[in-house]
Design an enzyme around this catalytic site. Sequence first.
Site, PDB file in Angstrom:
ATOM      1  N   HIS A 108     -75.940  35.056 -17.579  1.00  6.25           N
ATOM      2  CA  HIS A 108     -74.592  34.807 -18.112  1.00  6.25           C
ATOM      3  C   HIS A 108     -73.619  35.530 -17.186  1.00  6.25           C
ATOM      4  O   HIS A 108     -73.716  36.743 -17.024  1.00  6.25           O
ATOM      5  CB  HIS A 108     -74.469  35.350 -19.533  1.00  6.25           C
ATOM      6  N   ASP A 132     -82.354  36.573 -18.595  1.00  6.68           N
ATOM      7  CA  ASP A 132     -81.377  36.404 -19.667  1.00  6.68           C
ATOM      8  C   ASP A 132     -80.304  37.494 -19.565  1.00  6.68           C
ATOM      9  O   ASP A 132     -79.884  38.085 -20.565  1.00  6.68           O
ATOM     10  CB  ASP A 132     -82.037  36.425 -21.055  1.00  6.68           C
ATOM     11  N   ARG A 145     -70.208  35.145 -17.437  1.00  7.69           N
ATOM     12  CA  ARG A 145     -69.035  35.477 -18.255  1.00  7.69           C
ATOM     13  C   ARG A 145     -67.690  34.965 -17.731  1.00  7.69           C
ATOM     14  O   ARG A 145     -66.683  35.144 -18.394  1.00  7.69           O
ATOM     15  CB  ARG A 145     -68.914  37.001 -18.457  1.00  7.69           C
ATOM     16  N   HIS A 168     -81.846  32.095 -15.796  1.00  7.30           N
ATOM     17  CA  HIS A 168     -81.146  32.330 -17.070  1.00  7.30           C
ATOM     18  C   HIS A 168     -80.276  33.584 -16.977  1.00  7.30           C
ATOM     19  O   HIS A 168     -80.745  34.700 -17.161  1.00  7.30           O
ATOM     20  CB  HIS A 168     -82.163  32.470 -18.205  1.00  7.30           C
ATOM     21  N   ASP A 191     -77.339  26.952 -25.099  1.00  7.45           N
ATOM     22  CA  ASP A 191     -77.856  28.314 -25.110  1.00  7.45           C
ATOM     23  C   ASP A 191     -77.789  29.003 -26.458  1.00  7.45           C
ATOM     24  O   ASP A 191     -78.406  28.556 -27.406  1.00  7.45           O
ATOM     25  CB  ASP A 191     -77.192  29.171 -24.035  1.00  7.45           C
ATOM     26  N   HIS A 215     -72.454  42.880 -21.637  1.00  6.95           N
ATOM     27  CA  HIS A 215     -71.487  43.158 -22.698  1.00  6.95           C
ATOM     28  C   HIS A 215     -70.861  44.516 -22.427  1.00  6.95           C
ATOM     29  O   HIS A 215     -71.522  45.415 -21.902  1.00  6.95           O
ATOM     30  CB  HIS A 215     -72.168  43.187 -24.069  1.00  6.95           C
TER      31      HIS A 215
END
Lengths: 432, 307, 179
Positions: free
Chosen positions: A70, A313, A72, A68, A160, A317
């Site tokens: 991200h 996860d 981007r 899991h 998700d 950011h």
Amino acid sequence: MTTLLRGGRVIDPSQKIDDVMDVLIEGNRIAATGRNLVEDAKGRKKDPGLTVIDVRGKLVVPGLIDIHTHLREPGYEYKETVESGCEAAVAGGFTSIACMPNTNPVNDNRSVTEFILRQAQKAGLATVYPIAAVSRGSEGKALTEFGDLKEAGAAGFSDDGRPVMHAGLMKRALEYAHSLDLPVVAHCEDWQLSKGGLMNEGLVSTELGMPGIPTISEDIMVMRDILIAEYVGTSVHICHVSSAGAVRILRQARERGVRVTAETAPQYLLLTDEALKGFDTSCKVNPPLRSAEDVAAVRAGLRDGTIEVIASDHAPHSAIEKEVEFEYAASGMVGLETSLGLSWKLVEEGVLTPSELIARMTVNAARVLRIPKGTLKKGADADVTVIDPKKTWTVDVRAFRSKSRNSPFNGWKLPVKAVLTIVGGEIKYSEL
Amino acid sequence: MKLARKDLLGIQDLSVEEINLVLDTADSFIDVSTREIKKVPTLRGVTVVNLFYEPSTRTRTSFEIAAKRLSADTINIATSTSSVVKGETFIDTARNLEAMNPDIIVLRHSAAGSPHMLSRAVRQSVINAGDGAHEHPTQALLDMMTMREKKKRLAGLRVAIVGDIAHSRVARSNIYGLTKMGATVSVGGPITMMPRFIERLGVEVHYKLEDAIRNADIIMMLRVQLERQDTNLFPTLREYARYYCLNRKNIGAAKDDVLIMHPGPMNRGVEISPEVADGPYSVILEQVTNGVAVRMALLYLLSGGKS
Amino acid sequence: MKKRKVVMDSEGIERSLTRVAYQILERNKGVEDLVLVGIQKGGILLAERLGKKISRIEGVPVPAGKLDITLYRDDIMKSGRARQLGKTDIPFSLDGKKVVLVDDVLFTGRTIRAAMDALMDFGRPKQIQLAVLIDRGHRELPIRADFVGKNLPSSHSEAVLVRISKRKTSDSVTIEEAF
């Protein structure tokens, strides 16, 4: 090329191995695992270049898998790219990672899946498994082309962070994915209950005056997806379990034989909603950090196997999303580079044995994604992670290989560090 | 005897001694506002920025008058848009402000925790003038000042706070302050407006108005946010008013000399009936007067608190 | 051990105040329009006592007020922390009055500067005069006292301590090495 990892403590839960031995890698495959393989290695005349790496005192485990993350890309390359995410992965000891489809455009068609795989190939670091969207644009209305996506290389389906609120659509998705033998990965959150919420609903949210996300918004959807899977007779994977209720529901489901798997993340094992008291946006994550009772239940679920996978996860950011008022801050924290060290705290605290932890970060994860990874069996892909169990280090977000710095664990002292990451027989990261 | 802190972010982290110091100092400042020359030179050369992300004429004016009576220079920045909308971060805004070198920043923001974030980003003193539903410390201090002035004590008082407790920063700050000072606080309102585990903050919880205000020395009525009708916190304003409007009849459950407070602005006829709002026990205007004194006290105590 | 010396005892203080009371009356030709304002904290009891003496001599009460000058100090922002505020209580008009400011020790003159600024905010006195029990020198501003109980040459390193209490018997002025 032949590499011999010599004298390490090999922990391979897929073969129930936990012993001091050597691991021999030939080309991109595991050639052998056993004692005193030096002579064996030297005897292989066809290989002139034998590299022997002394890993005495270190742990040698199957390459870690994070199901899991991200990455981007495409769309949010200022937060992370497939390449920077993979750099973070191998630095954290991960050889395989799955990435969620909430890119821009959403990974809901063959071209995006292929693009991600191409970027991963170019980066040439970890193996990337793209998870494609359940619904077009992750809008929760119409199914994506599961078959075509599978052919393109998608490893599973999920909307998700935009949970499939439509139970009928979820039923169709589980049925259809079942026919393709691919997993559906569910972020369980009832938006009607969590709407407007910024943190766990409980005493701390009451103190801070912040709108709460009740645990039942998670529990209800975990229950719903389990019931659908049970009815359809298929499996379902539950993402980032954070509540005591979800653990209880999962345990009951497994007891009656439902094929449900579940993951949790280090933040749900180590942090509570008390961490929100300074309004630190790096602690804003979805599902939110829960109460101490929830953390205890998640730990118990991880220990007894109700939750069989740890995933990070990893959600990068930038300052634009995080250096803003708590209410406006995006949810998520990076995790690839801290996941192993943080999870090892559970070993230190006696919640898990080293072998149990490694199982949750290797073979169990591979089983969820149905990929031939997470093992040091002869003939398997030569994905190996070497961990220094005595290397304590302090998390410094500025030193991250990830493009983003949003971690609440900055300054934490972690007990172990991946010091050598081998993917397909090639060293992709080394501190040795 | 000092306020040894850079900022005033909330009542929750104040000690009893600090609250007493602010209230005592505020008492002294009442004089200044009643003189012919309502100004002292104390904070000459000090710049106070009123940074308001949420419209509030009342609180902003109160801070501005307080600063001016202490001879500080005030700059009002009212912005309805968040920094996010403008494409810069809140921290960017904070650093820009810091570069202009003010001494005190008074921040009102609709997002809880914004003053905390600001205080970490800048060297200047930050005063929380209300952050989301979190805290409104100066309001609670002026409320406590008014109660102490009228009842000569805080310890042992029964204070009822009625209305939308879940979404009220005034309620939270008063609960923290009053329980610290030894008062008994009871909260009243529909259960949908009670935040989870509110009783663990040391208050009594009642769902009937009469029960909440029984034997109360003080009743504080909170403003009903009319837009909350849409969120099903209560069925209709009419039904809310029927069960939770303080009127001449149900006020009989409280003590005879009960004081009525309201952080303003009031919805007459919704949470408070006109005859109670404008009646003899209403100290709503005293609250406003004391608000200036409390804010003068804080500006004074925080200015001197720097080395 | 710090060196400490008593320079005035209660009787000495009493005699000085009596003399100052007469001087005030002589200078102002009586008590007409005369008011006393003691400066917090050391001047309060002194002003009260001077007031009583003057009343006794003249047979007419003299109003005495209290003035706290904290908000007028010039070192608020430099002191490192806010000082606690004292009470200002001047229950009479100052307009056209001859105000005698009363303080215990006159030192740099900064307190008196602040006191005069404060008085001006309360009204428009006809005159401001200054009465102090001790003038220890070291003025930093062009200020001098009109009435002095005792001139006490001192060094900067010395502290002058005035103790005045309701019970006059323990009154004293001492001088000691501050460090």
